[in-house]
Scaffold this motif. Structure first.
Motif, PDB file in Angstrom:
ATOM      1  N   ASP A 193      39.727 -21.707 114.487  1.00 47.41           N
ATOM      2  CA  ASP A 193      40.257 -21.725 113.496  1.00 47.41           C
ATOM      3  C   ASP A 193      38.755 -20.717 112.609  1.00 47.41           C
ATOM      4  N   VAL A 194      37.976 -20.718 112.833  1.00 42.93           N
ATOM      5  CA  VAL A 194      36.758 -19.268 112.588  1.00 42.93           C
ATOM      6  C   VAL A 194      37.367 -17.948 112.483  1.00 42.93           C
ATOM      7  N   LEU A 195      38.412 -17.956 113.384  1.00 46.80           N
ATOM      8  CA  LEU A 195      39.410 -16.799 113.559  1.00 46.80           C
ATOM      9  C   LEU A 195      40.103 -16.349 112.320  1.00 46.80           C
ATOM     10  N   ARG A 196      41.021 -17.422 112.012  1.00 46.01           N
ATOM     11  CA  ARG A 196      42.161 -18.059 111.609  1.00 46.01           C
ATOM     12  C   ARG A 196      41.046 -17.671 110.446  1.00 46.01           C
ATOM     13  N   ASP A 197      40.002 -18.173 109.865  1.00 48.11           N
ATOM     14  CA  ASP A 197      39.628 -18.113 108.455  1.00 48.11           C
ATOM     15  C   ASP A 197      39.005 -17.240 107.885  1.00 48.11           C
ATOM     16  N   ASN A 198      39.465 -16.516 108.653  1.00 44.32           N
ATOM     17  CA  ASN A 198      38.303 -15.068 108.740  1.00 44.32           C
ATOM     18  C   ASN A 198      39.901 -13.744 108.241  1.00 44.32           C
ATOM     19  N   GLY A 199      40.875 -14.388 108.474  1.00 43.88           N
ATOM     20  CA  GLY A 199      41.988 -13.629 108.411  1.00 43.88           C
ATOM     21  C   GLY A 199      42.756 -12.800 109.117  1.00 43.88           C
ATOM     22  N   VAL A 200      42.356 -13.232 111.076  1.00 41.80           N
ATOM     23  CA  VAL A 200      42.428 -12.683 111.790  1.00 41.80           C
ATOM     24  C   VAL A 200      44.426 -13.246 111.994  1.00 41.80           C
ATOM     25  N   PRO A 201      45.323 -12.353 112.320  1.00 42.77           N
ATOM     26  CA  PRO A 201      46.304 -13.111 112.335  1.00 42.77           C
ATOM     27  C   PRO A 201      46.630 -13.978 113.497  1.00 42.77           C
ATOM     28  N   GLU A 202      47.211 -14.737 114.058  1.00 45.16           N
ATOM     29  CA  GLU A 202      47.684 -16.022 115.152  1.00 45.16           C
ATOM     30  C   GLU A 202      47.917 -14.574 116.171  1.00 45.16           C
ATOM     31  N   LYS A 203      49.149 -13.408 115.981  1.00 44.41           N
ATOM     32  CA  LYS A 203      48.767 -12.167 117.247  1.00 44.41           C
ATOM     33  C   LYS A 203      47.582 -12.525 117.650  1.00 44.41           C
ATOM     34  N   ASN A 204      46.826 -11.582 116.940  1.00 38.64           N
ATOM     35  CA  ASN A 204      45.287 -11.236 117.527  1.00 38.64           C
ATOM     36  C   ASN A 204      44.965 -11.953 117.759  1.00 38.64           C
ATOM     37  N   ILE A 205      44.326 -13.205 117.502  1.00 39.75           N
ATOM     38  CA  ILE A 205      43.271 -13.767 117.805  1.00 39.75           C
ATOM     39  C   ILE A 205      44.018 -14.763 119.462  1.00 39.75           C
ATOM     40  N   ALA A 206      45.720 -14.745 120.080  1.00 33.09           N
ATOM     41  CA  ALA A 206      46.559 -14.854 121.384  1.00 33.09           C
ATOM     42  C   ALA A 206      45.470 -13.924 121.798  1.00 33.09           C
ATOM     43  N   LEU A 207      45.180 -11.739 120.920  1.00 33.20           N
ATOM     44  CA  LEU A 207      44.809 -11.456 121.792  1.00 33.20           C
ATOM     45  C   LEU A 207      43.778 -11.342 122.572  1.00 33.20           C
ATOM     46  N   LEU A 208      42.948 -11.288 121.949  1.00 32.87           N
ATOM     47  CA  LEU A 208      41.400 -11.703 121.329  1.00 32.87           C
ATOM     48  C   LEU A 208      41.654 -12.897 123.285  1.00 32.87           C
ATOM     49  N   ILE A 209      42.291 -13.983 122.829  1.00 28.33           N
ATOM     50  CA  ILE A 209      41.522 -14.895 124.060  1.00 28.33           C
ATOM     51  C   ILE A 209      42.486 -14.405 125.104  1.00 28.33           C
ATOM     52  N   ARG A 210      43.065 -14.095 124.487  1.00 27.95           N
ATOM     53  CA  ARG A 210      44.014 -12.778 126.111  1.00 27.95           C
ATOM     54  C   ARG A 210      43.333 -11.978 126.993  1.00 27.95           C
ATOM     55  N   SER A 211      42.028 -11.265 126.453  1.00 27.66           N
ATOM     56  CA  SER A 211      41.888  -9.997 126.791  1.00 27.66           C
ATOM     57  C   SER A 211      40.133 -10.850 126.730  1.00 27.66           C
ATOM     58  N   ARG A 212      39.424 -11.406 126.158  1.00 26.77           N
ATOM     59  CA  ARG A 212      38.277 -11.417 125.977  1.00 26.77           C
ATOM     60  C   ARG A 212      38.323 -13.753 125.681  1.00 26.77           C
ATOM     61  N   PRO A 213      37.873 -14.376 126.643  1.00 29.89           N
ATOM     62  CA  PRO A 213      38.813 -15.441 126.732  1.00 29.89           C
ATOM     63  C   PRO A 213      37.386 -16.201 127.045  1.00 29.89           C
ATOM     64  N   SER A 214      36.183 -15.484 127.004  1.00 29.33           N
ATOM     65  CA  SER A 214      34.302 -15.722 126.808  1.00 29.33           C
ATOM     66  C   SER A 214      34.183 -15.681 125.333  1.00 29.33           C
ATOM     67  N   ILE A 215      35.256 -15.757 124.392  1.00 24.26           N
ATOM     68  CA  ILE A 215      35.306 -15.990 123.141  1.00 24.26           C
ATOM     69  C   ILE A 215      35.477 -17.358 122.722  1.00 24.26           C
ATOM     70  N   MET A 216      36.274 -18.303 123.709  1.00 18.46           N
ATOM     71  CA  MET A 216      36.091 -19.664 123.740  1.00 18.46           C
ATOM     72  C   MET A 216      34.887 -20.302 123.666  1.00 18.46           C
ATOM     73  N   VAL A 217      33.561 -19.506 124.064  1.00 18.21           N
ATOM     74  CA  VAL A 217      32.319 -20.328 124.196  1.00 18.21           C
ATOM     75  C   VAL A 217      31.196 -19.541 123.001  1.00 18.21           C
ATOM     76  N   SER A 218      32.001 -18.891 121.987  1.00 15.95           N
ATOM     77  CA  SER A 218      30.921 -18.450 121.030  1.00 15.95           C
ATOM     78  C   SER A 218      29.817 -19.358 120.351  1.00 15.95           C
ATOM     79  N   ASN A 219      29.133 -19.056 120.609  1.00 11.27           N
ATOM     80  CA  ASN A 219      28.341 -19.773 119.239  1.00 11.27           C
ATOM     81  C   ASN A 219      28.538 -19.287 117.952  1.00 11.27           C
TER      82      ASN A 219
END
Length: 414
Positions: A193-219
């Motif tokens: 939601d934070v990424l989406r609310d800041n204008g990151v499109p879904e395909k790039n959110i998926a790109l970030l999760i795929r390449s940097r899955p540790s982002i999901m434990v971010s503060n």
């Protein structure tokens, strides 16, 4: 500003082993136990002696690590831990894998195979994980056995699969960061939601999760600040380079970042030039300090190019020194020495053009093409037989120390 932003269970023996059995096999254990400073009383030794003996004899622990682990797990008969080890051995875990996972989470030896271990191993198989993948994930992160299959592991996998639109991609993300299976769906959803609310499109959110899955434990607050800083640097949230920058900035510490800046400064680059290069090609700042120095040394000292040109065309630095940059640089030096190319020649295409096209454009049409091609292929073959990292670094070091590119062009003539 740049500084600021930046299957079944088979138990091997039908004879129940007793604590005495273990000590008869290893009579030195009790005497050693009494010499370990971390165990203060004989009562404590007697209480944990079987556990310690089992960890040493069956799991490969050192005495010291077994004593430490006995503070976390305690058992008086080998039945349960034997059944646990049998599951892992039948699945294909090696002795080192088992040692690794039991060291990390000794409590796993008290797991119930039929209700805890086998269902979770079956879960991984049902989702398409290969046996080697499962072994690697569990031996490195055995805490997956701690969490509920239905309430945590299945929902987490399903969320990732849905977010990434592929079970194969979800598997790759989990292999990179097994801990992601223990992140609640609610937590992952808040990050998205934070990424989406800041204008990151879904395909790039998926790109970030795929390449940097540790982002999901971010503060979340830190993530918001990072997104703001990346935007201030000049990255647009709609572009893939935006998540590329987040990947790089979340993979380096502040001190490492400063060291990379210092290396670039040594070559005369200003902070503005470094920032511009980072915005053009975020991986520019993901290279090791050694790789940065080697690339700059090749282009600035050997080819005579300006550091500022490299900064303006930062993708140069992403190529392999041995497999591309050094062999092609030797060809370029020869062409310059023969007057076939101007000394002032600067071209990113010379290094990023695909192999077949490179030969066609820069080798085949010259009169000396057979000679140049022979030498070029020798350099490529040399790089392919250098297999160990240390050997590769040594070759590179010796190359830079003892061989100039002018010398290489001379070798062609002889």
């Amino acid at each position: 500003m740049f500084r600021l932003l930046c299957k079944s269970i088979v138990i091997g023996s039908s004879v129940r082993a007793s604590p005495v059995h273990y000590f008869l096999e290893n009579p030195s254990i009790l005497s050693c136990l009494r010499n370990i400073s971390s165990v203060n009383t004989d009562d404590n030794i007697k209480e944990h002696s079987f556990t310690v003996s089992y960890l040493v004899n069956k799991c490969g622990f050192s005495l010291k690590s077994a004593l430490q682990a006995s503070k976390q797990v305690h058992f008086e008969t080998p039945d349960r831990p034997d059944s646990v080890l049998a599951v892992f051995k039948n699945y294909g875990f090696s002795k080192s894998h088992i040692l690794n996972l039991v060291r990390k989470r000794p409590e796993v030896l008290l797991s119930k195979p039929k209700t805890t271990l086998l269902p979770k191993l079956g879960f991984f198989q049902s989702k398409g994980f290969s046996s080697p993948d499962v072994i690697k994930i569990i031996s490195s992160y055995p805490w997956v056995f701690k969490y509920s299959l239905q309430n945590q592991l299945v929902p987490a996998f399903d969320y990732l699969e849905n977010s990434l639109q592929s079970d194969a991609v979800a598997i790759k993300a989990i292999k990179r960061f097994p801990r992601i299976l223990n992140v609640t769906v609610e937590t992952m959803a808040r990050v998205v939601d934070v990424l989406r609310d800041n204008g990151v499109p879904e395909k790039n959110i998926a790109l970030l999760i795929r390449s940097r899955p540790s982002i999901m434990v971010s503060n979340l607050e830190n993530l918001k600040k990072l997104i703001e800083e990346v935007a201030l640097m000049g990255f647009h949230p709609s572009k893939s380079r935006f998540v590329g920058a987040i990947r790089v900035l979340t993979s380096v510490t502040r001190s490492t970042w400063e060291k990379k800046l210092d290396v670039h400064r040594k070559w005369g680059l200003s902070e503005e030039e470094i920032l511009e290069a980072f915005v053009k090609f975020p991986w520019f700042m993901s290279l090791s300090e050694e790789k940065i120095m080697a690339v700059m040394d090749l282009f600035v000292n050997k080819l005579g190019w300006e550091a500022s040109y490299i900064a303006k065309n930062p993708s140069f630095s992403s190529y392999s020194l041995e497999k591309r940059l050094i062999p092609r640089a030797s060809v370029l030096q020869f062409l310059v020495s023969k007057g076939l190319v101007e000394k002032s020649f600067r071209s990113l295409a010379f290094f990023n053009t695909p192999e077949d096209k490179f030969r066609q454009m820069y080798i085949d049409h010259h009169a000396e093409s057979a000679q140049i091609l022979k030498f070029y292929e020798e350099k490529l073959n040399l790089s392919s037989v250098v297999n160990a990292t240390d050997e590769r670094n040594l070759h590179k070091k010796n190359f830079f120390k003892s061989t100039s590119l002018t010398d290489l062009s001379c070798q062609i003539h002889h």
